[in-house]
Scaffold this motif. Structure first.
Motif, short mmCIF file in Angstrom:
data_model
loop_
_atom_site.label_atom_id
_atom_site.label_comp_id
_atom_site.label_asym_id
_atom_site.label_seq_id
_atom_site.Cartn_x
_atom_site.Cartn_y
_atom_site.Cartn_z
N GLN A 147 0.86 -1.18 0.00
CA GLN A 147 0.00 0.00 0.00
C GLN A 147 0.90 1.23 0.00
O GLN A 147 1.81 1.32 0.81
N SER A 180 0.53 5.49 0.01
CA SER A 180 -0.49 6.52 0.20
C SER A 180 0.10 7.91 0.06
O SER A 180 1.31 8.12 0.20
N GLY A 218 -5.43 9.70 -1.09
CA GLY A 218 -5.49 8.48 -1.87
C GLY A 218 -4.57 7.37 -1.41
O GLY A 218 -3.57 7.61 -0.73
N LEU A 251 -2.81 3.81 -3.18
CA LEU A 251 -2.56 2.91 -4.29
C LEU A 251 -2.15 1.58 -3.68
O LEU A 251 -1.27 1.53 -2.83
N HIS A 285 -6.45 1.97 -7.12
CA HIS A 285 -6.28 3.28 -6.50
C HIS A 285 -7.62 3.67 -5.87
O HIS A 285 -8.66 3.60 -6.53
#
Length: 124
Positions: free
Chosen positions: A69, A71, A75, A77, A99
């Protein structure tokens, strides 16, 4: 804040694993949109959950294994594999890069997912 968003994604995926549609939907803004690599363009939240219910209904079980992960403000991703067992016993994994975009209230406003199903025992 970025760890908070990562935790929200994890909570969202756990709700999907449990088929707790109300909990998953409550984590999304009503105007959220979803894109998949299926060539169909954006989906509304309603269309997205209808499709999820059908797809997940094909499986005996699903489990999200998060590989990584990343970030930034607003957001996350994520790369993950959805481990699935079909009602026929067939096993496989949906390899995905997703995303998740969030609004200031911490609700998901956009999901963009690139996914590929690979039956167990095969390599990509």
């Amino acid at each position: 804040m970025s760890q908070d968003l990562k935790n929200k994604v994890i909570a969202y995926l756990l709700a999907l694993e449990k088929t707790d549609w109300d909990a998953a939907r409550a984590m999304c803004d009503e105007t959220a949109t979803v894109w998949h690599n299926d060539g169909k363009g954006d989906e509304t939240l309603e269309q997205y959950f209808e499709g999820l219910k059908k797809q997940i209904g094909l499986y005996e079980s699903i489990r999200y294994d998060i590989i990584r992960q990343l970030s930034q403000p607003g957001g996350v991703l994520q790369q993950h594999v959805v481990r699935v067992t079909a009602k026929t016993g067939e096993r496989g994994g949906v390899h995905a890069a997703v995303h998740f975009a969030f609004n200031d209230a911490g609700l998901i406003i956009r999901i963009e997912a690139y996914a590929n199903y690979i039956p167990e025992g095969q390599t990509s």
